[in-house]
Scaffold this active site. Structure first.
Site, PDB file in Angstrom:
ATOM      1  CB  ALA A  24      -0.944  -0.001   1.204  1.00 45.51           C
ATOM      2  CD  GLU A  47       9.520  -1.683   5.520  1.00 47.46           C
ATOM      3  OE1 GLU A  47       9.730  -2.587   6.352  1.00 47.46           O
ATOM      4  OE2 GLU A  47       8.384  -1.279   5.229  1.00 47.46           O
ATOM      5  CB  CYS A  57       0.564 -13.671  -0.897  1.00 46.39           C
ATOM      6  SG  CYS A  57      -0.593 -12.465  -0.228  1.00 46.39           S
TER       7      CYS A  57
END
Length: 468
Positions: A24, A47, A57
């Site tokens: 995102a 980050e 995933c």
């Protein structure tokens, strides 16, 4: 007063600050950069990890050996983002959001140095955190959560060092089931310990039972209705077993697959609005409610369920990337919205495909909906065509109106992606009767004359018409 912010100062660039460097956050940053040049908009992104824009995933498939190289899971490196005039600061964790002052405090993870950075516009994309039960031994060597590439690498390293071949997976949701497959592929004896009676709580129990049987058929030991009370360790301090109230299950490695929660500690401390699932609440433009210059997206937000009309927390990369596109467009002065979701997900364990969209029975009851169900068994291809495989389709429809409420599918090759038919029908607000007339593709290698989803719809039409 925030003397560093560029708000309203002629000749000053606006500054966009992004917290979180994955799907995102970096989708928002990249979209904003595409729409507004570096001379107009400064973008600073933080980050805390070692990697950016990676596929969480894909981690089970990397661990299991289907994906050979970690870097194949990275969509865009930090260097690539920086080449697009995004000031991406890796290994830097935001520790505080000062909403009134329009600034964030960040800490260099390695050196501990702290500094404040002002913003004109802020994007919160802090993701989700794995659920770790507060039980003895959960932090012992050999016990792993799987959320980041660092987590995946740590697990792979443990598997390479471990002499024993016994693995216990705690939890049987998507993460747990996919990690069970990864460990089977690596030659481990796998036991899955699950608090529920059946795996895949995203399915109704009758459909979860099909997954249970199939997993046992693959050699996985399934333990249901079992709460893990402690993780036992040996003299060397490493994990040796997982204990419930009734039994112990030997383990050389343990993987936690219990699920995730929104990572919203920063937002909570800043006084930003959270929903019943602890996710940030936004409007259709993904702007945090009540805050003109703050947006949020990805696994840290709650989204509107288009079927039930209620807020939900769904941690999926597909949603996160769409959120980022919407946010980036709006931050750059354009207009975009994210209307909501129908709750579509698909997974597999070895050759078993598992899919769902819309509401389960308990979701429908919680929403106050009266419903009927229809369950059918069919095949992926024409019955006479070689290698046709069985599948079970369950459909929920609203009583009286016949509006489609949800679909669940369990089967072999060709089963999982059929759920997309139902996802489109849910989004369009179709009835099961309307679905029976859908003009779907047909040829014997791909489907029976009546696709299994349409067979279920026909049965649901009959159920809708029956008296309560």
């Amino acid at each position: 007063m925030n003397m560093n912010a560029a708000r309203g100062v002629p000749g000053k660039r606006e500054r966009l600050v992004v917290i979180g460097g994955d799907a995102a956050g970096m989708s928002a940053a990249s979209q904003a950069r595409r729409l507004r040049g570096a001379g107009e908009l400064e973008i600073v992104a933080f980050e805390r990890g070692h990697f950016t824009s990676f596929s969480a995933c894909g981690i089970p498939y990397w661990v299991g050996g289907d994906v050979a190289d970690r870097d194949r899971l990275i969509a865009r490196s930090a260097e690539e983002h920086r080449a697009r005039d995004i000031d991406l600061r890796m290994r830097t964790e935001v520790t505080e959001i000062d909403v009134a002052g329009g600034r964030v405090r960040a800490r260099d993870v390695d050196s501990g140095a702290e500094s404040w950075t002002s913003y004109d516009k802020l994007v919160i994309a802090t993701g989700a955190r794995p659920i770790r039960p507060g039980i003895p031994g959960v932090d012992a060597p050999g016990v792993h959560g799987v959320q980041t590439l660092d987590d995946g690498q740590a697990l792979i390293d443990t598997l390479a060092r471990t002499r024993g071949r016994r693995a216990v997976v705690v939890g049987a949701g998507y993460i747990g089931v996919e990690m069970a497959e990864a460990l089977i592929n690596r030659g481990y004896e796998v036991t899955v310990v699950n608090r529920g009676s059946e795996p895949m709580s995203t399915l109704d129990p009758d459909m979860g039972r099909l997954v249970h049987r199939a997993m046992e058929g693959l050699g996985i030991t399934m333990v249901g209705d079992a709460e893990v009370t402690k993780i036992l360790t040996g003299e060397d301090g490493r994990v040796r077993a997982v204990a419930t109230e009734d039994a112990e299950y030997p383990a050389d490695v343990v993987v936690l697959g219990i699920g995730v929660r929104p990572e919203t500690a920063l937002a909570r401390a800043a006084g930003l609005p959270l929903g019943s699932h602890d996710g940030l609440l936004t409007d259709l433009a993904m702007r945090v409610r009540g805050h003109e210059n703050i947006w949020a997206g990805g696994d840290c937000v709650e989204v509107l369920d288009l079927v039930s009309g209620q807020e939900r927390h769904i941690a999926l990369g597909t949603h996160a990337n769409k959120h980022g596109q919407v946010i980036g467009t709006n931050v750059a002065g354009g207009y975009a919205t994210f209307p909501g979701v129908v709750g579509t997900a698909v997974s597999k364990v070895c050759d078993l495909e598992i899919a769902r969209t819309g509401l389960r029975e308990k979701d429908a009851r919680r929403a106050g909906l009266q419903y009927v169900t229809a369950t059918i068994e069919s095949t992926s291809r024409a019955g006479y065509y070689p290698n046709a495989s069985p599948m079970t389709v369950k459909m929920l429809a609203e009583r009286r109106t016949g509006r489609l409420l949800g679909v669940q599918i369990v089967g072999r090759e060709g089963a999982g992606k059929r759920v997309d038919i139902a996802a489109v029908a849910l989004t369009a607000g179709m009835t099961v009767e309307q679905m029976t007339s859908l003009d779907l593709g047909y040829a014997p290698p791909f489907s029976p004359v009546w696709d299994p989803v349409l067979v279920a719809a026909r049965k649901a039409v009959k159920a809708v018409g029956q008296p309560a």
